[in-house]
Design a protein around this motif. Sequence first.
Motif, mmCIF file in Angstrom:
data_model
loop_
_atom_site.group_PDB
_atom_site.id
_atom_site.type_symbol
_atom_site.label_atom_id
_atom_site.label_comp_id
_atom_site.label_asym_id
_atom_site.label_seq_id
_atom_site.Cartn_x
_atom_site.Cartn_y
_atom_site.Cartn_z
ATOM 1 N N GLU A 237 55.701 65.935 46.831
ATOM 2 C CA GLU A 237 57.131 65.676 46.954
ATOM 3 C C GLU A 237 57.369 64.174 46.847
ATOM 4 O O GLU A 237 56.705 63.382 47.511
ATOM 5 N N TYR A 238 58.299 63.797 45.985
ATOM 6 C CA TYR A 238 58.707 62.396 45.907
ATOM 7 C C TYR A 238 59.726 62.126 47.000
ATOM 8 O O TYR A 238 60.658 62.912 47.198
ATOM 9 N N THR A 239 59.572 61.012 47.704
ATOM 10 C CA THR A 239 60.507 60.706 48.783
ATOM 11 C C THR A 239 60.475 59.205 49.073
ATOM 12 O O THR A 239 59.662 58.472 48.507
ATOM 13 N N ILE A 240 61.379 58.781 49.939
ATOM 14 C CA ILE A 240 61.375 57.396 50.401
ATOM 15 C C ILE A 240 60.917 57.383 51.862
ATOM 16 O O ILE A 240 61.285 58.253 52.650
ATOM 17 N N ILE A 241 60.108 56.389 52.182
ATOM 18 C CA ILE A 241 59.532 56.271 53.532
ATOM 19 C C ILE A 241 59.695 54.827 53.982
ATOM 20 O O ILE A 241 59.551 53.898 53.184
ATOM 21 N N GLY A 242 60.017 54.649 55.252
ATOM 22 C CA GLY A 242 60.088 53.298 55.776
ATOM 23 C C GLY A 242 61.039 53.179 56.948
ATOM 24 O O GLY A 242 61.738 54.138 57.323
ATOM 25 N N ASP A 243 61.075 52.009 57.538
ATOM 26 C CA ASP A 243 61.929 51.762 58.699
ATOM 27 C C ASP A 243 63.400 51.967 58.368
ATOM 28 O O ASP A 243 64.179 52.410 59.231
ATOM 29 N N ALA A 244 63.783 51.647 57.127
ATOM 30 C CA ALA A 244 65.193 51.799 56.758
ATOM 31 C C ALA A 244 65.634 53.254 56.854
ATOM 32 O O ALA A 244 66.757 53.550 57.271
ATOM 33 N N VAL A 245 64.748 54.171 56.468
ATOM 34 C CA VAL A 245 65.075 55.601 56.539
ATOM 35 C C VAL A 245 65.185 56.042 57.994
ATOM 36 O O VAL A 245 66.135 56.736 58.392
ATOM 37 N N ASN A 246 64.227 55.655 58.799
ATOM 38 C CA ASN A 246 64.256 56.029 60.215
ATOM 39 C C ASN A 246 65.471 55.432 60.921
ATOM 40 O O ASN A 246 66.116 56.092 61.756
ATOM 41 N N PHE A 247 65.782 54.188 60.603
ATOM 42 C CA PHE A 247 66.928 53.523 61.212
ATOM 43 C C PHE A 247 68.222 54.217 60.803
ATOM 44 O O PHE A 247 69.145 54.392 61.621
ATOM 45 N N GLY A 248 68.297 54.657 59.541
ATOM 46 C CA GLY A 248 69.485 55.375 59.079
ATOM 47 C C GLY A 248 69.690 56.670 59.844
ATOM 48 O O GLY A 248 70.824 57.024 60.201
ATOM 49 N N ALA A 249 68.599 57.384 60.108
ATOM 50 C CA ALA A 249 68.703 58.633 60.875
ATOM 51 C C ALA A 249 69.196 58.357 62.298
ATOM 52 O O ALA A 249 70.016 59.115 62.845
ATOM 53 N N ARG A 250 68.717 57.260 62.911
ATOM 54 C CA ARG A 250 69.168 56.925 64.261
ATOM 55 C C ARG A 250 70.645 56.516 64.262
ATOM 56 O O ARG A 250 71.397 56.856 65.185
ATOM 57 N N LEU A 251 71.057 55.801 63.216
ATOM 58 C CA LEU A 251 72.465 55.406 63.126
ATOM 59 C C LEU A 251 73.371 56.630 62.990
ATOM 60 O O LEU A 251 74.455 56.679 63.585
ATOM 61 N N GLU A 252 72.923 57.608 62.201
ATOM 62 C CA GLU A 252 73.748 58.806 62.020
ATOM 63 C C GLU A 252 73.934 59.525 63.366
ATOM 64 O O GLU A 252 75.047 59.976 63.691
#
Length: 441
Positions: free
Chosen positions: A356-371
């Motif tokens: 599976e192609y995906t994006i990984i990193g702090d920005a993704v995790n931070f976005g989930a916390r912001l949501e």
Amino acid sequence: MIAQEHKRGELLIAWAQGALLLIWSALYALAPRALPSQAFESVPWTLAAYGAFIIVRLILIYQNRLADWHVALSIIVDIGVLMLLIWSFHLQYGQPPAFYLKAPTLLYVFIFIALRTLSFEARWVLLAGAVSAAGWSALLLYAIVAQSDNPPVTHDYVHYMNSSSILLGAEFDKIVSILMVTAVLALALRRTQQLVLRCVVDHAAANELSRFVARGLAQRIARAEAPIEPGQAELRSAAALVIDLRDFTRISRRLTPREVMQLLGEYQRRVIPLVQRSGGFIDKFLGDGILASFGAVIVNETYAADALRAVDAIASELETWRATRIEAGLVAPSFGLAVSTGDVLFGAVGDSTRLEYTIIGDAVNFGARLEKHSKIERVTAVTDSATFELARSQGYASTERWRFRLGREIAGVDYPVDLAVLIEEAGRSSNGPRLSVAATV
């Protein structure tokens, strides 16, 4: 589409036949004749009949009435007319029949054989070659039989070149050349058909794949020169957009499976085109959640601005959608959006059997916390102030619905975060200063 291409090929062949007819007519008109002026000349009548045949063939093509037997007949007529013209040379110049065997006009058979490749069917190339070989064999046999009282066959090449004699080896070379050229063209056409078929299948597969992954990613996978291995990744500066329906789990328990899927379908059909229109790519569906990326699949310099433009468009669309469902007495869940930016890894995860192609990193995790934090702020969308200012520097023009909220505590983040939030239309009185184009944190 195949029928249209077949029609275009037959049209090209017909017009090429017409061009050859004009060439032959001009050559015949200019060539000297040994026949008496009052003698019957078959060539003009043959060319006239051939011209009428070409016209009928064109009519059938334009009317989409050209059948396979018409194509086969056309091949036989083409070669037949050519052989008749060659046969007439010994009469035109007052020479024995063996004279026409040296006519360079035989080379036209290769034109007729090659023309049949335009139909993109090897069988017509093979038929043209077979008819050509048979026609030349018939002319050779006639030349031998017609001079039976004085056999013209010789084994002396010099004598052959300086007389009207026949060198069987030379004639066999011509027939073999016709058959070999035919075989090569038919084989090349067959291989081309297989290659085109593979390309069509690959293109169809890429189009089908783009329904499951982003189109740009589907093309990347389809064009990969080497197998894609898990762990292959690239570092990109990108934006992650997280979209979620609130309380969806609780709401879905009150609905039938059909109603749940209809609700998700309506929601996704509104969100996906807006993400794509803003230059984003859907990374994955997480039940009722959607993760999209900007600047990861295809690098661009306005990823943050594109993500916030998508937020504006999606928030407006989903607010309208909710109002429509409420008016219709249907369940209308609220929603939350969050955008974060930073360096992400974009690549393949999984193993050799499932990638599976995906994006990984702090920005993704931070976005989930912001949501998740958007529920606490009771706002439609949220991003951090750094992302907001980056978007502005990339050309994003904010609306008056965006407000600053400073020093917020975010679950899972060990430092206070300055936020920019997008309030709902009905909530414009929410606390926090409005953001203008010149606002600063």
